[in-house]
Design an enzyme around this catalytic site. Structure first.
Site, PDB file in Angstrom:
ATOM      1  N   CYS A  42       8.674  45.799 -32.796  1.00 22.87           N
ATOM      2  CA  CYS A  42       8.843  46.467 -31.504  1.00 22.87           C
ATOM      3  C   CYS A  42      10.092  45.920 -30.807  1.00 22.87           C
ATOM      4  O   CYS A  42      10.463  44.762 -30.984  1.00 22.87           O
ATOM      5  CB  CYS A  42       7.606  46.239 -30.633  1.00 22.87           C
ATOM      6  SG  CYS A  42       7.665  47.155 -29.066  1.00 22.87           S
ATOM      7  N   ASP A  44      10.310  45.206 -27.808  1.00 24.51           N
ATOM      8  CA  ASP A  44       9.876  44.330 -26.714  1.00 24.51           C
ATOM      9  C   ASP A  44      10.618  42.987 -26.740  1.00 24.51           C
ATOM     10  O   ASP A  44      10.662  42.314 -27.767  1.00 24.51           O
ATOM     11  CB  ASP A  44       8.357  44.084 -26.857  1.00 24.51           C
ATOM     12  CG  ASP A  44       7.763  43.463 -25.603  1.00 24.51           C
ATOM     13  OD1 ASP A  44       8.215  42.363 -25.221  1.00 24.51           O
ATOM     14  OD2 ASP A  44       6.856  44.069 -25.014  1.00 24.51           O
ATOM     15  N   ARG A  46       9.943  40.190 -25.690  1.00 22.81           N
ATOM     16  CA  ARG A  46       9.158  38.955 -25.879  1.00 22.81           C
ATOM     17  C   ARG A  46       8.846  38.661 -27.338  1.00 22.81           C
ATOM     18  O   ARG A  46       8.386  37.567 -27.665  1.00 22.81           O
ATOM     19  CB  ARG A  46       7.827  39.077 -25.104  1.00 22.81           C
ATOM     20  CG  ARG A  46       8.010  39.295 -23.616  1.00 22.81           C
ATOM     21  CD  ARG A  46       6.727  39.755 -22.960  1.00 22.81           C
ATOM     22  NE  ARG A  46       6.295  41.076 -23.457  1.00 22.81           N
ATOM     23  CZ  ARG A  46       5.175  41.683 -23.085  1.00 22.81           C
ATOM     24  NH1 ARG A  46       4.361  41.095 -22.229  1.00 22.81           N
ATOM     25  NH2 ARG A  46       4.863  42.869 -23.579  1.00 22.81           N
ATOM     26  N   HIS A  98       2.450  44.069 -31.590  1.00 14.75           N
ATOM     27  CA  HIS A  98       2.033  42.955 -30.716  1.00 14.75           C
ATOM     28  C   HIS A  98       1.068  43.464 -29.666  1.00 14.75           C
ATOM     29  O   HIS A  98       1.185  44.606 -29.203  1.00 14.75           O
ATOM     30  CB  HIS A  98       3.257  42.296 -30.058  1.00 14.75           C
ATOM     31  CG  HIS A  98       3.989  43.219 -29.116  1.00 14.75           C
ATOM     32  ND1 HIS A  98       3.836  43.157 -27.748  1.00 14.75           N
ATOM     33  CD2 HIS A  98       4.838  44.248 -29.349  1.00 14.75           C
ATOM     34  CE1 HIS A  98       4.588  44.089 -27.185  1.00 14.75           C
ATOM     35  NE2 HIS A  98       5.197  44.766 -28.133  1.00 14.75           N
ATOM     36  N   CYS A 101       1.351  45.810 -25.912  1.00 17.82           N
ATOM     37  CA  CYS A 101       2.571  46.572 -26.198  1.00 17.82           C
ATOM     38  C   CYS A 101       2.725  47.696 -25.165  1.00 17.82           C
ATOM     39  O   CYS A 101       1.847  48.545 -25.019  1.00 17.82           O
ATOM     40  CB  CYS A 101       2.508  47.164 -27.609  1.00 17.82           C
ATOM     41  SG  CYS A 101       3.983  48.121 -28.043  1.00 17.82           S
TER      42      CYS A 101
HETATM   43 ZN   LIG Z   1       5.800  46.751 -27.938  1.00 15.55          ZN
END
Ligand SMILES: [Zn+2]
Length: 210
Positions: A42, A44, A46, A98, A101
């Site tokens: 992803c 993302d 993090r 994750h 999400c």
């Molecule tokens: Zn995500």
């Protein structure tokens, strides 16, 4: 938050650190890449692929998008898989989702999200495939976490559907496809233990391309 100037200062320090342990580090890096892993994760901020795996430059071929999706008409992800499997000959393809999400949460929000609609619809399709199981989970967060896991599994199946993976596996025994979830609450990687052989046999009944 990191400032714009800080990034270049950090980069200079990183270059010095790498050279201090191996003076030829960048000369060797410039020669070629020979990664054993393709990581599809992803976007993302993090969930940082190399950092959480403790991997160095040159070890992981990376593709990231919202919701770690493998869509058959997405030229981007399909090119990445083809190049990684046929040219780089990676031994492992990992799809990593994750918990918490934003893409998965947004997909389950009854709202017009514009250009994101067709992209996130792929996650809604995963929900539809597993509707009975997901609807039986009362707790909203637990249901979303389970959808994250099921989405990873379905994207692994989408990887296995490609001709590149089916051909390369037949000829070399690689790549093996894995599904992981990063638990954002603890930082730990969870292996969903997808049975690659079984999934491959199962989907080839319909999606055999070799
Ligand atoms: Zn995500």
């Amino acid at each position: 938050m990191i400032s714009y100037e800080q990034i270049f200062e950090n980069n200079q320090r990183w270059v010095r650190d790498k050279r201090s342990t191996d003076t030829d580090f960048f000369q060797k890096l410039a020669l070629d890449q020979n990664p054993d892993y393709l990581y599809i994760g992803c976007s993302d901020s993090r969930v940082t692929a190399e950092e959480m795996m403790g991997a160095s430059p040159g070890e992981i071929f990376v593709h990231r998008n919202i919701g770690n999706l493998v869509v058959s008409i997405d030229v981007n992800v399909m090119s990445v898989i083809n190049y990684a499997v046929k040219i780089l000959k990676v031994k492992h393809v990992v799809v990593c989702g994750h918990y918490r999400c934003g893409g998965v949460t947004a997909a389950m929000t009854p709202e017009d999200l514009g250009i994101l609609n067709p992209w996130l619809r792929n996650i809604r399709d995963v929900y539809r495939l597993h509707r009975d199981e997901l609807n039986s989970i009362e707790d909203q967060n637990k249901r979303l976490d389970r959808l994250v896991e099921l989405n990873v599994k379905e994207q692994c199946i989408n990887v296995i559907k490609t001709a590149a993976v089916q051909q390369q596996y037949l000829h070399t025994g690689y790549p093996i496809v894995h599904g992981w979830v990063m638990d954002i609450n603890t930082g730990q990687l969870i292996d969903l233990n997808i049975n690659f052989e079984k999934e491959l046999k199962g989907i080839q009944e319909i999606y055999r391309l070799i």
